[in-house]
Design an enzyme around this catalytic site. Structure first.
Site, mmCIF file in Angstrom:
data_model
loop_
_atom_site.group_PDB
_atom_site.id
_atom_site.type_symbol
_atom_site.label_atom_id
_atom_site.label_comp_id
_atom_site.label_asym_id
_atom_site.label_seq_id
_atom_site.Cartn_x
_atom_site.Cartn_y
_atom_site.Cartn_z
ATOM 1 C CE LYS A 55 -3.401 -1.154 -0.567
ATOM 2 N NZ LYS A 55 -3.771 -1.923 -1.812
ATOM 3 C CG HIS A 115 4.173 -6.093 -1.267
ATOM 4 N ND1 HIS A 115 4.329 -4.830 -1.759
ATOM 5 C CD2 HIS A 115 2.888 -6.454 -1.558
ATOM 6 C CE1 HIS A 115 3.187 -4.443 -2.337
ATOM 7 N NE2 HIS A 115 2.311 -5.412 -2.227
ATOM 8 C CB SER A 145 -3.564 2.630 2.350
ATOM 9 O OG SER A 145 -3.758 2.073 1.081
HETATM 10 S S1 PPS Z 1 -0.618 -2.977 -3.236
HETATM 11 O O1 PPS Z 1 -1.851 -3.776 -3.043
HETATM 12 O O2 PPS Z 1 0.302 -3.145 -2.116
HETATM 13 O O3 PPS Z 1 0.015 -3.197 -4.517
HETATM 14 O O4 PPS Z 1 -1.142 -1.464 -3.146
HETATM 15 P P1 PPS Z 1 -0.343 -0.183 -3.632
HETATM 16 O O5 PPS Z 1 -0.533 -0.028 -5.084
HETATM 17 O O6 PPS Z 1 1.044 -0.201 -3.106
HETATM 18 O O7 PPS Z 1 -1.069 0.972 -2.854
HETATM 19 C C1 PPS Z 1 -2.408 1.339 -3.074
HETATM 20 C C2 PPS Z 1 -2.544 2.753 -2.600
HETATM 21 O O8 PPS Z 1 -1.982 3.637 -3.599
HETATM 22 C C3 PPS Z 1 -2.999 4.502 -4.071
HETATM 23 N N1 PPS Z 1 -2.791 4.824 -5.478
HETATM 24 C C4 PPS Z 1 -2.493 6.049 -5.912
HETATM 25 N N2 PPS Z 1 -2.269 7.212 -5.251
HETATM 26 C C5 PPS Z 1 -2.017 8.312 -5.987
HETATM 27 N N3 PPS Z 1 -1.984 8.308 -7.341
HETATM 28 C C6 PPS Z 1 -2.186 7.177 -8.048
HETATM 29 N N4 PPS Z 1 -2.152 7.181 -9.364
HETATM 30 C C7 PPS Z 1 -2.449 5.976 -7.318
HETATM 31 N N5 PPS Z 1 -2.708 4.693 -7.670
HETATM 32 C C8 PPS Z 1 -2.911 4.008 -6.531
HETATM 33 C C9 PPS Z 1 -4.285 3.737 -3.814
HETATM 34 O O9 PPS Z 1 -5.398 4.579 -3.873
HETATM 35 C C10 PPS Z 1 -3.995 3.177 -2.432
HETATM 36 O O10 PPS Z 1 -3.971 4.201 -1.437
HETATM 37 P P2 PPS Z 1 -5.251 4.642 -0.565
HETATM 38 O O11 PPS Z 1 -4.708 5.577 0.463
HETATM 39 O O12 PPS Z 1 -5.824 3.401 0.044
HETATM 40 O O13 PPS Z 1 -6.177 5.329 -1.507
#
Ligand code: PPS
Length: 300
Positions: A55, A115, A145
């Protein structure tokens, strides 16, 4: 959803994967069962690895990297969902897929996701001197998150109530282990290996600057128009609507976006909507203790 309603929410345990430990790190049982194969993963020198604590901005970085590699060709980056384009090496979902098998079957050059904490990284990736992109996110937003992700993802444990999860996260009793150990382990390793260490908050603040760092690290060259196109297509609002980047292709029995969408808020500071004053004080105290021995600094 209102906080008081969410706090009381519990999800049924019945369909969730079971969990086990690999070298002291909690993992879904199917990952533990093939751990020897994961550990013996054979890297190739031109593999590019995207590594994060869960996340922290993995999917966002994956989309940026894929678009850089495709010189901003948006249609090319829509060829398949994120997890098919970029195998997640330790991920096994019975009946859905196995990241290791995908990676082994993939032609080079490969881009991969993990991860894993630094100490659990398959040694071949370092022996072959692969380029690694690490992205870290401030632990308060990271925790919020992860909480919502565990609510909607049946491949991970039921997070319980927010109060319960707060303690679980602080104790590092979540999959892939302690946030502190993860970000510090990779931070300490970054100068001995080809590791580009980025921060989610910097990517939000100045995406162009951070994307330029990625372009340079990957060894690509892009004009300004292409860079701007990549910024647009990897913005939260655009990615949220992109079925190849928002995990809507994963069957709902594993990821139930009606509980909490994968693309949830994508913001810095959302933790302020969840942490009570007492939790925040407790967190800050714990943070101070755990971060006393590192030069790593986070923006909240
Ligand atoms: S995972 O399942 O571990 O692969 O998740 P990960 O992609 O690392 O994290 C998901 C969070 O990243 C946010 N997210 C983004 N934030 C900003 N811009 C973009 N383009 C973007 N894409 C994904 C996603 O909304 C999750 O954060 P939260 O705070 O839950 O919204």
């Amino acid at each position: 959803m209102a906080l008081n309603k969410m706090k009381d929410m519990k999800i049924s345990e019945k369909e969730r994967l079971s969990m086990d430990y690999v070298k002291g790190i909690l993992q879904p049982t199917p990952t533990c069962e093939i751990w020897d194969q994961i550990w013996n993963f054979q890297a190739k020198p031109d593999d590019l690895l995207i590594s994060t604590y869960p996340k922290a901005g993995t999917t966002w970085t994956q989309e940026i990297v894929d678009l850089i590699q495709n010189k901003g060709d948006v249609e090319k980056s829509k060829r398949a969902p994120t997890h098919i384009r970029i195998p997640f090496i330790e991920w096994v979902i019975p009946g859905i897929g196995c990241g290791l098998e995908q990676a082994n079957a993939m032609p080079s050059p490969r881009t991969l996701k993990t991860h894993l904490p630094f100490d659990l990284l398959p040694p071949s990736l370092l022996e072959k001197n692969c380029k690694i992109i690490y992205v870290a996110r401030n632990p308060k937003d990271n925790m919020v998150s992860y909480y919502h992700f565990q609510r909607m993802n049946k491949g991970l444990p039921d997070p319980g109530t927010w109060e319960e999860y707060f303690e679980t996260f602080l104790a590092g009793k979540v999959c892939w282990g302690s946030w502190y150990d993860h970000v510090k382990g990779w931070w300490e390793a970054k100068d001995q290996h080809q590791i580009l260490y980025l921060f989610y908050e910097d990517m939000k603040k100045d995406p162009k600057k951070e994307i330029q760092k990625l372009v340079e690290f990957i060894g690509s060259k892009l004009d300004d128009e292409t860079l701007n196109k990549i910024i647009h297509h990897t913005s939260f609002d655009v990615m949220k609507e992109n079925p190849m980047a928002n995990y809507s292709s994963v069957p709902a029995e594993f990821m139930d976006h009606s509980i909490s969408p994968f693309m949830r808020k994508g913001a810095v500071g959302d933790w302020k909507n969840y942490f009570t004053v007492a939790q925040n004080e407790r967190f800050d105290e714990d943070y101070k203790k755990n971060m006393a021995n590192t030069s790593l600094v986070f923006q909240f």
